[in-house]
Design a protein around this motif. Structure first.
Motif: not given
Ligand code: SAM
Length: 458
Positions: A162-164, A166-167
Motif C-alpha cells: 500500500d505504502k509503495e 500510494t507513493a
C-alpha cells in the motif's frame, strides 16, 4: 493441490478498444472474430486468450516461446521440490532446518500448481520435451525477461505494498493533473499503477499493455474482483516462516469496463497512430532492448497532437553501446528532439520492494517527466527483435562465423563429455586429446579443468 479451474472469459468485443487496435505486422485494421482478432491483409489470426488480445507479430511463435519458458520454469520448480524433499530426509526431525525445508518443499510444489492453474488458458501442456532439450537449445529463461522476472512485484502490487503503491500513484497523478480521453500504460506488469491511475484520474479508457502473459492473466482476474492466493519467496527472509509466504492478492474493488489489457510488445504497440491522449511508461524505458531515441519516436506515434507522455521510474540504461546509456540531461534532450515540448521533471525518493517478510528493500530516487507532443516524430522502422529465420522457422539458418566457431567448440565439448566414463582422470583425458591432435596434453589440462568446473556449476 489446486485445480486448474480458471474462469474462461470469452472475448467481449469492446468497441472502444477494438477501434484503437491495429495489426502489429502491418498496422492495418483488425477484424473481431469470436475469441480472436484477424488481420485480413496479413491473413493472420491473433488469439484472444481468456479475454486478453494476444497481439504479437508472430503470435504462434511467441505463444510457443512463452510455453517453452513455462515448461522450463515448471521443471525448475519440480527439481527444487525434489532437492528440498531429499534434504528434508537428512534433516533432524523437529529441528528448525526440517521446518524450513518442509515449508519450502510444500511451497514449491504448491506454487507450481497455482501458476499452472493461472496459466491454464495458454494451454501449456502441449509441450512435452524434457528439460535437457530446452537447455540444449538455450530456450532457458533469460535472466532479463522470463515469466517470473517481475513475479515478486505482484505481491507488492496486490498485497503488502500500500505504502509503495500510494507513493507512486500520488507522484504520477500529481504530475499528470487533469486527465481526459484515452490512456495507455506500456509495460504495466502487475498493473497496480495502471489500475490506481484509472480509478484516480478517470480517463475514459485505460489500456494496460505488457508482454508477459502471466502478469496480465493475474492482473485481469484481480481487477475483476477475484482474489488469488500465490506464494511469495522473499529474497532475504526474516525468519523461517518468511522463506515462503502464501499471500492473498486482491484488488480494493473491481475495475469498471473501461479498463482493458493487451498482451503485446511495447516496441510493436498494436494501436492506430494518434490513438491516445496520455501514454504512461512506468519503469520500462531504460530496460528496453532499443535505443531510447527510437522509443521516443514510437511513443510519439501513439499520441494525438497535444497528447502527453509521462515517464516514471529509474533511468538506468544498460545498453551495449555506451553512447546510449543516457543521463537525465541527455534523456530530456532526446524527448524534445522527437517532437515533444520541453518536459517538466520531478525527482522523488520512494520505498521500493520492501516486503515485510524480507530484510532486503530499498529506496529509489525516481524520475518523473511529462512532455506534450508538439509535432510528429520522424517515422522509425518497425522493431525487429529476431531475424525471420528464427521466428518463422521455415528459412535456411545462415552459416554465420559465430555458429561455425560454436559448432567446433561444441564438438570438443562433446568429445570431453564422451571421455567421462567414471575411470579417466583429467590427465588421462588430456592424453587422449593429444592423441587426437586437438591440443597438447599440457594445454589440454587447464582447458578440460575449466570446462568441467563450468559443467559442475551449471
Ligand atoms: C520493471 S517492470 C515494471 C512493471 C510496472 N510498470 C510497475 O511499475 O511495477 C517492467 C515491465 O515491463 C514489461 N516489459 C519489458 N519489456 C517489454 C516489452 N518489450 N513489451 C511489453 N512489456 C515489456 C515487463 O514484463 C515488466 O512487467
Amino acid at each position: 493441490m489446486v485445480t486448474a479451474a480458471v474462469c474462461r472469459f470469452s472475448y467481449n468485443p469492446a468497441t472502444m478498444l477494438d477501434s484503437l487496435l491495429a495489426c502489429p505486422r502491418c498496422d492495418g485494421t483488425l477484424t473481431p472474430r469470436p475469441d480472436a482478432l484477424a488481420c485480413p491483409g496479413c491473413r493472420v489470426t491473433f488469439p484472444v486468450i481468456d479475454g486478453l488480445p494476444f497481439l504479437f507479430a508472430e503470435p504462434t511463435a511467441t505463444l510457443g516461446e512463452w510455453k517453452a519458458r513455462w515448461h522450463m520454469e515448471t521443471q525448475r520448480l519440480s527439481d527444487d521440490a525434489k532437492r528440498y524433499a531429499q534434504a528434508l530426509g537428512q534433516a533432524a526431525p523437529d529441528g528448525p532446518t526440517h521446518r524450513r525445508l518442509a515449508l519450502l518443499a510444500r511451497a514449491s510444489t504448491d506454487h507450481a500448481d497455482r501458476l499452472r492453474a493461472l496459466l491454464a488458458p495458454l494451454e501449456l501442456d502441449t509441450l512435452q520435451a524434457g528439460h535437457a532439450s530446452y537447455l540444449a537449445l538455450r530456450t532457458r529463461l533469460p535472466t532479463s525477461q522470463g515469466l517470473n522476472t517481475y513475479y515478486s512485484n505482484v505481491h507488492r502490487d496486490w498485497c503488502w505494498g500500500d505504502k509503495e503503491n500510494t507513493a507512486s500513484a500520488d507522484i504520477v497523478a500529481a504530475a499528470l493533473g487533469a486527465v481526459t480521453g484515452r490512456m495507455l500504460v506500456l509495460g504495466s506488469g502487475g498493473s497496480r499503477l495502471a489500475y490506481d491511475l484509472h480509478r484516480r484520474c478517470r480517463p475514459d479508457t485505460t489500456v494496460a499493455l505488457d508482454f508477459n502473459p502471466l502478469l496480465l492473466l493475474l492482473a485481469r482476474r484481480l481487477t475483476r474482483g477475484e482474489p488469488v492466493e500465490l506464494w511469495e519467496f522473499p529474497p532475504a527472509p526474516k525468519s523461517i516462516d518468511d522463506c515462503a509466504v502464501l499471500r492473498t492478492l486482491t484488488a480494493p474493488e473491481p475495475v469498471d469496463e473501461n479498463f482493458h489489457f493487451v498482451v503485446a510488445d511495447a516496441l510493436r504497440a498494436p494501436f492506430q497512430p494518434n490513438s491516445f491522449d496520455t501514454v504512461i511508461t512506468p519503469w520500462i524505458s531504460d530496460i528496453l532492448p532499443e535505443d531510447f531515441a527510437v522509443f521516443c519516436a514510437r511513443v510519439n506515434r501513439l499520441l494525438r497532437p497535444g497528447g502527453r507522455w509521462l515517464n516514471f521510474g529509474s533511468l538506468a540504461f544498460d545498453r551495449p553501446d555506451p553512447a546510449q546509456n543516457y543521463s537525465l540531461e541527455e534523456t530530456l534532450q532526446l524527448v524534445e528532439q522527437q517532437g515533444f515540448a520541453a518536459p517538466t521533471v520531478h525527482e522523488n525518493s520512494i520505498p521500493y520492494m520492501c516486503s515485510p517478510a524480507s530484510r532486503h528493500g530499498r529506496r529509489e530516487i525516481v524520475v518523473t517527466f511529462v512532455a506534450a507532443k508538439r509535432a510528429d516524430a520522424e517515422p522509425v522502422p518497425r522493431h525487429v527483435a529476431l531475424p525471420d529465420w528464427v521466428v518463422k522457422g521455415t528459412e535456411p539458418v545462415p552459416l554465420q562465423p559465430s555458429f561455425q566457431m560454436q559448432a567446433m567448440s561444441t564438438r570438443i565439448h562433446a568429445f570431453v563429455m564422451a571421455m567421462i566414463d567414471g575411470q579417466r582422470s583429467i590427465a588421462d583425458m588430456a592424453k587422449l586429446m593429444e592423441e587426437q591432435r586437438l591440443m597438447t596434453a599440457d594445454e589440454a589440462i587447464p582447458v578440460i579443468r575449466s570446462f568441467l568446473i563450468r559443467m559442475l556449476e551449471s
